[in-house]
Design a protein around this motif. Sequence first.
Motif, PDB file in Angstrom:
ATOM      1  N   SER A  74       0.814  -1.209   0.000  1.00  0.00           N
ATOM      2  CA  SER A  74       0.000   0.000   0.000  1.00  0.00           C
ATOM      3  C   SER A  74       0.848   1.260   0.000  1.00  0.00           C
ATOM      4  N   LEU A  75       1.956   1.282   0.758  1.00  0.00           N
ATOM      5  CA  LEU A  75       2.788   2.481   0.796  1.00  0.00           C
ATOM      6  C   LEU A  75       3.533   2.665  -0.516  1.00  0.00           C
ATOM      7  N   GLU A  76       4.107   1.573  -1.079  1.00  0.00           N
ATOM      8  CA  GLU A  76       4.809   1.680  -2.361  1.00  0.00           C
ATOM      9  C   GLU A  76       3.844   2.047  -3.476  1.00  0.00           C
ATOM     10  N   LYS A  77       2.602   1.546  -3.385  1.00  0.00           N
ATOM     11  CA  LYS A  77       1.614   1.847  -4.418  1.00  0.00           C
ATOM     12  C   LYS A  77       1.286   3.336  -4.431  1.00  0.00           C
ATOM     13  N   ALA A  78       1.230   3.947  -3.251  1.00  0.00           N
ATOM     14  CA  ALA A  78       0.924   5.376  -3.184  1.00  0.00           C
ATOM     15  C   ALA A  78       2.044   6.211  -3.782  1.00  0.00           C
ATOM     16  N   ARG A  79       3.302   5.718  -3.677  1.00  0.00           N
ATOM     17  CA  ARG A  79       4.431   6.493  -4.200  1.00  0.00           C
ATOM     18  C   ARG A  79       4.691   6.231  -5.680  1.00  0.00           C
ATOM     19  N   SER A  80       4.600   4.971  -6.093  1.00  0.00           N
ATOM     20  CA  SER A  80       5.027   4.613  -7.442  1.00  0.00           C
ATOM     21  C   SER A  80       3.913   4.051  -8.307  1.00  0.00           C
ATOM     22  N   VAL A 366      -4.817  -4.081   8.157  1.00  0.00           N
ATOM     23  CA  VAL A 366      -3.460  -4.036   7.607  1.00  0.00           C
ATOM     24  C   VAL A 366      -2.493  -4.064   8.777  1.00  0.00           C
ATOM     25  N   VAL A 367      -1.600  -5.057   8.784  1.00  0.00           N
ATOM     26  CA  VAL A 367      -0.655  -5.218   9.887  1.00  0.00           C
ATOM     27  C   VAL A 367       0.586  -4.379   9.623  1.00  0.00           C
ATOM     28  N   HIS A 368       0.946  -3.574  10.608  1.00  0.00           N
ATOM     29  CA  HIS A 368       2.145  -2.763  10.525  1.00  0.00           C
ATOM     30  C   HIS A 368       3.335  -3.613  10.975  1.00  0.00           C
ATOM     31  N   ASP A 369       4.288  -3.838  10.079  1.00  0.00           N
ATOM     32  CA  ASP A 369       5.380  -4.782  10.342  1.00  0.00           C
ATOM     33  C   ASP A 369       6.165  -4.490  11.624  1.00  0.00           C
ATOM     34  N   ASP A 377      -1.117   4.054  10.790  1.00  0.00           N
ATOM     35  CA  ASP A 377      -0.045   4.450   9.877  1.00  0.00           C
ATOM     36  C   ASP A 377      -0.147   3.736   8.535  1.00  0.00           C
ATOM     37  N   VAL A 378      -0.670   2.512   8.530  1.00  0.00           N
ATOM     38  CA  VAL A 378      -0.775   1.741   7.288  1.00  0.00           C
ATOM     39  C   VAL A 378      -2.223   1.418   6.942  1.00  0.00           C
ATOM     40  N   GLY A 379      -3.162   2.037   7.621  1.00  0.00           N
ATOM     41  CA  GLY A 379      -4.563   1.822   7.293  1.00  0.00           C
ATOM     42  C   GLY A 379      -5.389   1.290   8.441  1.00  0.00           C
ATOM     43  N   GLY A 380      -4.830   0.391   9.256  1.00  0.00           N
ATOM     44  CA  GLY A 380      -5.575  -0.136  10.389  1.00  0.00           C
ATOM     45  C   GLY A 380      -6.740  -1.006   9.952  1.00  0.00           C
ATOM     46  N   LEU A 381      -7.837  -0.912  10.678  1.00  0.00           N
ATOM     47  CA  LEU A 381      -9.033  -1.700  10.397  1.00  0.00           C
ATOM     48  C   LEU A 381      -9.898  -0.982   9.366  1.00  0.00           C
ATOM     49  N   TYR A 382     -10.406  -1.743   8.409  1.00  0.00           N
ATOM     50  CA  TYR A 382     -11.322  -1.170   7.438  1.00  0.00           C
ATOM     51  C   TYR A 382     -12.418  -2.178   7.128  1.00  0.00           C
TER      52      TYR A 382
END
Length: 711
Positions: A74-80, A366-369, A377-382
């Motif tokens: 998800s983080l790499e997708k937002a950047r690239s 989404v589990v934060h490593d 920070d990475v989305g949490g529960l949705y």
Amino acid sequence: MTTLTITFTADWRVGTGAGLPGDLDAVVRRDADDLPVVPARTVVGLWRDGCERVVAALGGDWPGWIEVLFGRGSLEKARSGPRAAAVWPRTARLAPGVRAALVDDRVACRGLFGVRQSVAISTGTGQADPTALRLLETARSGLVLHAPVVIHDDGWTDAQRVTAAVLLALGAEEVDALGADRRRGLGACRWTFPVDEAARAVLDAAAAPTAAPPPPPGVPSEALAVAGGEHVDVTVDLDCLLVDPVLSTAVTTGQVARGLPIVPGGRLLPAVVTRLRRAGIEVEHLVARGGLTVSAWVPVVDDARGLPAPLSFAMVKGTAGPLYNSLRVGVPAGTVPRPMRDRWLAPADEGVTVAAAATEVRPHNVVHDPVQRPTTDVGGLYILEAIPAGTRLHGRVTVRVPADRADDAVTALAGGWTVGASRKDEYGRVTVTASRAPLPAPAGTPSDRITVWFLSDAVLVDDRLAPVTTAAALMAALSAQVGVDLVPDADGPVTHAVAFGRVDGWQSRWQRPRPTLHTVAAGSVLSLRRADRARIGPDLVAALARGVGERRVEGYGDVAIDHPLLDRDVLTVRAPDPDPPGPDRPEPDGADHALVAELRRTGRMRIIEEAAATLARAADGELYRLARRHRIPLRAALDLDDPTAAIAVLRRAGTTDADRLDGLIRGDAVWTELKVPDTVRDPELTGFAVRRLLAHVTAGGAVAGGLNDGA
């Protein structure tokens, strides 16, 4: 397609984030058959984590394979921007034979689950916090789950396929636990991913292989020649059965994605083009010319394509029918009308069948490593709203193809599809049966008025290219399309029932929102006539029946002209027919048969344990009074795991209760005392039932754990 096998060597728990009020604080995630599963998203996350540990040790060109196999996070997708994953694992389930045996055997299903107690330790006292007792449901150890895996390796070389297989096999071996509390003893498991002989030789070699360069993000397809000759329009009906839930998101607000009960045609268009091209039929040039139309997949009602409830239909509030058509008649005086919303119809012999579209809510996280838990920070529960598995939908595709390729077009659209969002894991699989639709009926005879019923959303613009958002502008847009001035027909109580909406979207490749579309909502109805009061001929009807507005290729603007349902004043309402029985289920064999037998035995033991505890807590039976009088000798006999010794103890004491106890232990009276169903009365478990019943009775119902609840 290969299969990833997960063998559990300990109790495990993949939860839903919710519990049962008054019973359990956390429950195990189940599928539609109420059987435990490991969601595909959990499989993907742990498998990717295992592969990342492998490539960190190997170095070289190996790290580039993570994005190739699993896509961008998800983080790499937002950047690239996004990158499609090559590995598509599905949800891990029990073997088909085991599932078939357990679906109709609720006793055996009791053996699948247990309950574990958990408490919090107070930091001030170092003792258990009396307000923090939690009852957590777990799935038993020994279960073997299977996850189908599809690897999209078109255009790869043999060396690249071997490299990918080696990495996936090594990454699978790195996973040794999954689910909640896996650092506290739960979730121990073993993953097995089969590989071919070439990859096995690499795994057995002493030295690590040299990684082949990762394949490109996409493989360009070869251009196909456009066939010449005579062309015909072919309409194909698609009967769609959802194997997995389908995410057809309407709008996302924060952490909640609201879903549609349909799959819009615009989201199906790329899949239709791809399938036809694979069959050698080039259709991309037809998209701009209007030679291809892909309608939405809508719910099936009584084996027919569902129709959106007309906004002119209403029923009396507080009743279940009938339906009143406000174009022709109003609801009875003194009553409150209730419009039909979010309902789908099908004509019936004496009225209409009404059904609600099925959706379900599915939580994810989404589990934060770094902290190994969901964080914002990475989305949490949705929360996602999806069309549930097992739902039947109906679609339609109209395409202009060479006359000799009509049957090929039908064949190309049949088979397995993956549609919607998140289709690389636990969503999106659909089985499609295609058939050629009959030719449409000819236009009706001339009449004084027409009724227009929008069967899908429509995108219309006025002469200034502004979106149509009023009934007057809608009538003007329809008039402009057919070249005839149309005005409301004032013979009925109302002339129209129209609603407007908007469609928002997201461009994944650009990571930008799509332009907002303002639409005329499906179900809108208008009663029209010509301004000059001339007769409305078949040509005008045919011009409207072909569709109205923009983007008709994506299924927008589908209308029905003079539908028979709109000519009736009052319609009776009937419930839809029950779904027909599914196909025969396979029988378990070998190890699966032994597992089912063990689950059935464990399930019976759990029912016996609960019945014994319930009987002891009642404290008003003969056994309870017997236990109160002879608690010490009975407990001593039970400690030796020999209930028959209690008879000798009571006989030496000279009590008449010895004969009563003798009949209980040596006969089948224990089953009568326990009041359990016949399916639980196993002669091999008679001794167990006696021991548990006496143990609970002598303890007054305070005994816990004759059977390991976590087993």
